[in-house]
Enzyme design. Structure first.
Site, short mmCIF file in Angstrom:
data_model
loop_
_atom_site.label_atom_id
_atom_site.label_comp_id
_atom_site.label_asym_id
_atom_site.label_seq_id
_atom_site.Cartn_x
_atom_site.Cartn_y
_atom_site.Cartn_z
N LYS A 13 0.83 -1.21 0.00
CA LYS A 13 0.00 0.00 0.00
C LYS A 13 0.86 1.26 0.00
O LYS A 13 0.64 2.18 -0.79
CB LYS A 13 -0.92 0.00 1.23
CG LYS A 13 -1.80 -1.24 1.34
CD LYS A 13 -2.69 -1.21 2.57
CE LYS A 13 -1.97 -1.24 3.90
NZ LYS A 13 -1.22 -2.49 4.17
N ARG A 88 -8.89 0.18 10.14
CA ARG A 88 -8.42 -1.17 10.43
C ARG A 88 -9.40 -1.94 11.31
O ARG A 88 -9.14 -3.12 11.61
CB ARG A 88 -7.08 -1.10 11.16
CG ARG A 88 -5.85 -1.16 10.24
CD ARG A 88 -4.66 -0.86 11.10
NE ARG A 88 -3.47 -1.56 10.78
CZ ARG A 88 -2.42 -0.99 10.15
NH1 ARG A 88 -2.49 0.24 9.71
NH2 ARG A 88 -1.33 -1.68 9.99
N ARG A 127 12.00 -5.37 4.43
CA ARG A 127 11.60 -3.96 4.23
C ARG A 127 12.60 -2.98 4.84
O ARG A 127 13.10 -3.19 5.94
CB ARG A 127 10.22 -3.72 4.84
CG ARG A 127 9.82 -2.25 4.85
CD ARG A 127 8.34 -2.03 4.92
NE ARG A 127 7.71 -2.64 6.06
CZ ARG A 127 6.38 -2.69 6.21
NH1 ARG A 127 5.58 -2.20 5.29
NH2 ARG A 127 5.87 -3.27 7.27
N ARG A 159 12.21 -1.20 10.34
CA ARG A 159 11.23 -0.81 11.35
C ARG A 159 11.31 -1.68 12.58
O ARG A 159 11.53 -2.89 12.47
CB ARG A 159 9.81 -0.92 10.74
CG ARG A 159 9.36 0.34 10.09
CD ARG A 159 8.10 0.15 9.27
NE ARG A 159 6.99 -0.43 10.00
CZ ARG A 159 5.76 -0.52 9.51
NH1 ARG A 159 5.50 -0.07 8.30
NH2 ARG A 159 4.78 -1.06 10.22
N ARG A 170 0.93 -9.20 13.69
CA ARG A 170 0.22 -8.25 12.83
C ARG A 170 -0.65 -8.98 11.81
O ARG A 170 -1.73 -8.50 11.47
CB ARG A 170 1.22 -7.33 12.12
CG ARG A 170 1.44 -6.05 12.92
CD ARG A 170 2.83 -5.51 12.78
NE ARG A 170 3.08 -4.92 11.50
CZ ARG A 170 4.29 -4.86 10.93
NH1 ARG A 170 5.32 -5.40 11.56
NH2 ARG A 170 4.46 -4.28 9.78
#
Ligand code: ADP
Ligand code: AMP
Length: 215
Positions: A13, A88, A127, A159, A170
């Site tokens: 996204k 969410r 990432r 992160r 998650r």
């Protein structure tokens, strides 16, 4: 164009949002980026959010609803906006509907990124993020110069919540609390599902083709 970018963590996204911002000149509203900026600045909000974020849990709805309510009233949302990472939960979606009714800016489309769990895990595991919100991947989408953001020149980093433990949580949180929104938006006839496993540029082309009818 008022758009929701919807999908599990790691679906792409944020990557697509950055490209769409340039193409359509509407702002990306990433609640994850807003929370991370607060963390960096050490605000009260950031400190309160940290314990949830590090564990891969959702920050309480009332906090997010407050953030979104203020952000959507800013001038740059006048000609449209892209929500990334919000809503969410069902209460967040209900609150959004109320806010948008008040400011008379209905959602045009919910783009639902479909990517299987194995791909999500390897995407999130590699990432690299920049504080400007740009997202890279060690293998799939590395910055041009190693360790440096193409967009702003700052150092990229991993992160704190992109650990194996937090990622697992998650994905569970997504399935339990966020996935029900697929039905929610399908019933409103707003959902458009796309194949998020394709290459970044191909996904971008697919999205532009879907959005062409609104432009
Ligand atoms: P989200 O914002 O949905 O959590 P990101 O845009 O940050 O996801 O993407 C997660 C990771 O996957 C990043 O490392 C990004 O570079 C990579 N990525 C995004 N889109 C693709 C794609 N289509 N193919 C391969 N890797 C991708
Ligand atoms: P993201 O950058 O979208 O992956 O979000 C990172 C983390 O920020 C999430 O794991 C949550 O802890 C928190 N967060 C971001 N957006 C929301 C939201 N809409 N509701 C609750 N928590 C959120």
């Amino acid at each position: 164009m008022n758009i929701i970018l919807f999908g599990p963590p790691g679906a792409g996204k944020g990557t697509q949002a950055k490209k769409l911002v340039e193409f359509y000149n509407i702002p990306q509203i990433s609640t994850g980026d807003i929370l991370r900026a607060n963390l960096r600045e050490g605000t009260k909000l950031g400190l309160a959010a940290r314990e949830y974020m590090d564990k891969g849990e959702l920050v309480p709805d009332e906090v997010l609803i407050g953030i979104i309510k203020n952000r959507l009233k800013e001038d740059d949302c006048e000609n449209g906006f892209m929500l990334d990472g919000y809503p969410r939960t069902v209460p967040q979606a209900d609150a959004l509907a109320g806010i948008l009714e008040e400011i008379e800016k209905p959602i045009d489309i919910v783009l639902n990124f479909e990517v299987p769990d194995e791909a999500l895990v390897s995407r999130i595991g590699g990432r690299l993020m920049c504080k400007c919100g740009a997202s890279y991947h060690k293998t799939f989408n590395p910055p041009k110069e190693e360790g440096i953001c193409d967009a702003c020149g700052a150092e990229v980093y991993q992160r704190a919540d992109d650990t194996e433990e937090a990622v697992k949580n998650r994905l569970d949180v997504y399935k339990n609390q966020t996935q029900p929104l697929i039905d929610y938006y399908e019933k409103m006839d707003l959902l458009k599902t796309l194949d998020g496993t394709k290459d970044i540029e191909v996904v971008f082309e697919d999205i532009k083709a879907i959005l062409a009818e609104f432009a």
